[in-house]
Design a protein around this motif. Structure first.
Motif, PDB file in Angstrom:
ATOM      1  N   GLN A 182       0.825  -1.211   0.000  1.00  0.00           N
ATOM      2  CA  GLN A 182       0.000   0.000   0.000  1.00  0.00           C
ATOM      3  C   GLN A 182       0.862   1.265   0.000  1.00  0.00           C
ATOM      4  OE1 GLN A 182      -2.756  -0.629   3.269  1.00  0.00           O
ATOM      5  NE2 GLN A 182      -4.174  -1.728   1.938  1.00  0.00           N
ATOM      6  N   TYR A 183       1.984   1.216   0.702  1.00  0.00           N
ATOM      7  CA  TYR A 183       2.899   2.356   0.707  1.00  0.00           C
ATOM      8  C   TYR A 183       3.479   2.557  -0.695  1.00  0.00           C
ATOM      9  CZ  TYR A 183       6.763   5.293   2.590  1.00  0.00           C
ATOM     10  OH  TYR A 183       7.654   6.300   2.879  1.00  0.00           O
ATOM     11  N   THR A 184       3.868   1.473  -1.342  1.00  0.00           N
ATOM     12  CA  THR A 184       4.393   1.561  -2.710  1.00  0.00           C
ATOM     13  C   THR A 184       3.340   2.130  -3.654  1.00  0.00           C
ATOM     14  OG1 THR A 184       5.822  -0.332  -2.265  1.00  0.00           O
ATOM     15  CG2 THR A 184       5.476   0.236  -4.569  1.00  0.00           C
ATOM     16  N   THR A 185       2.108   1.664  -3.499  1.00  0.00           N
ATOM     17  CA  THR A 185       1.011   2.167  -4.317  1.00  0.00           C
ATOM     18  C   THR A 185       0.749   3.645  -4.028  1.00  0.00           C
ATOM     19  OG1 THR A 185       0.014  -0.025  -4.408  1.00  0.00           O
ATOM     20  CG2 THR A 185      -1.435   1.840  -4.884  1.00  0.00           C
ATOM     21  N   ALA A 186       0.820   4.026  -2.761  1.00  0.00           N
ATOM     22  CA  ALA A 186       0.598   5.433  -2.386  1.00  0.00           C
ATOM     23  C   ALA A 186       1.683   6.328  -2.996  1.00  0.00           C
ATOM     24  CB  ALA A 186       0.568   5.579  -0.865  1.00  0.00           C
ATOM     25  N   LEU A 187       2.922   5.847  -3.027  1.00  0.00           N
ATOM     26  CA  LEU A 187       3.985   6.629  -3.664  1.00  0.00           C
ATOM     27  C   LEU A 187       3.705   6.794  -5.155  1.00  0.00           C
ATOM     28  CD1 LEU A 187       7.107   5.075  -1.906  1.00  0.00           C
ATOM     29  CD2 LEU A 187       6.444   7.500  -1.840  1.00  0.00           C
ATOM     30  N   ASN A 188       3.270   5.733  -5.805  1.00  0.00           N
ATOM     31  CA  ASN A 188       2.934   5.781  -7.221  1.00  0.00           C
ATOM     32  C   ASN A 188       1.785   6.762  -7.469  1.00  0.00           C
ATOM     33  OD1 ASN A 188       3.166   4.841  -9.972  1.00  0.00           O
ATOM     34  ND2 ASN A 188       1.227   3.783  -9.626  1.00  0.00           N
ATOM     35  N   ARG A 189       0.760   6.652  -6.646  1.00  0.00           N
ATOM     36  CA  ARG A 189      -0.393   7.550  -6.776  1.00  0.00           C
ATOM     37  C   ARG A 189       0.038   9.010  -6.580  1.00  0.00           C
ATOM     38  NH1 ARG A 189      -3.707   5.393  -2.909  1.00  0.00           N
ATOM     39  NH2 ARG A 189      -4.240   3.761  -4.388  1.00  0.00           N
ATOM     40  N   ASP A 201      -3.836  14.636  -0.353  1.00  0.00           N
ATOM     41  CA  ASP A 201      -2.864  13.766  -1.024  1.00  0.00           C
ATOM     42  C   ASP A 201      -1.677  13.487  -0.103  1.00  0.00           C
ATOM     43  OD1 ASP A 201      -4.377  13.867  -3.465  1.00  0.00           O
ATOM     44  OD2 ASP A 201      -3.448  15.822  -3.890  1.00  0.00           O
ATOM     45  N   ARG A 202      -1.206  14.532   0.556  1.00  0.00           N
ATOM     46  CA  ARG A 202      -0.084  14.381   1.485  1.00  0.00           C
ATOM     47  C   ARG A 202      -0.468  13.480   2.659  1.00  0.00           C
ATOM     48  NH1 ARG A 202      -0.040  19.888   0.421  1.00  0.00           N
ATOM     49  NH2 ARG A 202       1.639  20.476  -0.990  1.00  0.00           N
ATOM     50  N   GLU A 203      -1.678  13.676   3.158  1.00  0.00           N
ATOM     51  CA  GLU A 203      -2.146  12.866   4.293  1.00  0.00           C
ATOM     52  C   GLU A 203      -2.266  11.396   3.916  1.00  0.00           C
ATOM     53  OE1 GLU A 203      -5.766  14.741   5.611  1.00  0.00           O
ATOM     54  OE2 GLU A 203      -4.675  16.450   6.472  1.00  0.00           O
ATOM     55  N   ALA A 204      -2.737  11.116   2.703  1.00  0.00           N
ATOM     56  CA  ALA A 204      -2.859   9.724   2.256  1.00  0.00           C
ATOM     57  C   ALA A 204      -1.485   9.066   2.172  1.00  0.00           C
ATOM     58  CB  ALA A 204      -3.577   9.666   0.905  1.00  0.00           C
ATOM     59  N   LEU A 205      -0.518   9.786   1.631  1.00  0.00           N
ATOM     60  CA  LEU A 205       0.842   9.251   1.529  1.00  0.00           C
ATOM     61  C   LEU A 205       1.434   9.042   2.920  1.00  0.00           C
ATOM     62  CD1 LEU A 205       3.287   8.360  -0.100  1.00  0.00           C
ATOM     63  CD2 LEU A 205       3.954  10.784  -0.269  1.00  0.00           C
ATOM     64  N   ASP A 206       1.261  10.012   3.795  1.00  0.00           N
ATOM     65  CA  ASP A 206       1.824   9.890   5.141  1.00  0.00           C
ATOM     66  C   ASP A 206       1.137   8.797   5.957  1.00  0.00           C
ATOM     67  OD1 ASP A 206       3.746  11.798   4.644  1.00  0.00           O
ATOM     68  OD2 ASP A 206       2.608  13.451   5.526  1.00  0.00           O
ATOM     69  N   ALA A 207      -0.140   8.564   5.721  1.00  0.00           N
ATOM     70  CA  ALA A 207      -0.846   7.477   6.424  1.00  0.00           C
ATOM     71  C   ALA A 207      -0.279   6.122   5.986  1.00  0.00           C
ATOM     72  CB  ALA A 207      -2.346   7.544   6.152  1.00  0.00           C
ATOM     73  N   ALA A 208      -0.024   5.965   4.690  1.00  0.00           N
ATOM     74  CA  ALA A 208       0.557   4.725   4.194  1.00  0.00           C
ATOM     75  C   ALA A 208       1.974   4.538   4.737  1.00  0.00           C
ATOM     76  CB  ALA A 208       0.570   4.717   2.663  1.00  0.00           C
TER      77      ALA A 208
END
Length: 174
Positions: A64-71, A85-92
């Protein structure tokens, strides 16, 4: 003769009591060994369940973290990055950090090595993404280079998953 009969009687009683005592002690030792074997088996099962749970969470959160970085990289190409967007990445990132920390305490070295490699790769790409987002990339950090580095994490994830499965006895390490 009375003394002889007395001695025979005493030896007979002592033998009977001694045999009972020896039989009881033998049964107690056998029972203790059975209990120890059951406890050892339960410990092995609990450890296996603990590792399986940890590995499933680490695999999920790393993916999920890898996917969040891609997204996040896609968002950066298409539009201005928003707080959500930043919050989603930081949550992952946080979820991965937590499960990786747990794995550090549970996983054997054969699994921890690939997990550490994945963690380092994710941390490296996260830093690159954030520098690109701020408009302050280091030399060689382009959108294309960071996207390539993010895609390469998938191979590392496969290696980590294979090590986990081998440790759990699900498949060979090949």
């Amino acid at each position: 003769m009375e003394i002889g009969a007395m001695v025979v009687a005493v030896v007979g009683v002592a033998g009977t009591l001694g045999a009972s005592l020896l039989t009881q002690r033998g049964a107690e030792r056998t029972k203790r060994r059975e209990i120890e074997l059951v406890r050892a088996h339960e410990d092995v099962r609990e450890n296996l369940v603990l590792r399986r749970t940890c590995y499933a969470a680490l695999n999920r959160d790393s993916r999920q973290y890898t996917t969040a970085l891609n997204r996040h990289l896609h968002v950066m190409r298409e539009r201005e990055v928003e707080e959500a967007d930043r919050e989603a990445l930081d949550a992952a990132k946080s979820a991965h950090r937590d499960t990786y920390s747990e794995a550090q305490m549970i996983a054997p070295d054969d699994v921890l090595g690939p997990a550490t490699t994945v963690n380092h790769a994710l941390t490296l790409v996260y830093g690159q993404v954030k520098r690109l987002e701020r408009g302050a990339p280091e030399e060689g950090e382009t959108m294309a280079a960071v996207s390539q580095a993010q895609q390469e994490i998938w191979d590392l994830l496969r290696e980590m998953r294979a090590a986990m499965r081998a440790d759990l006895g699900v498949s060979s390490a090949d």
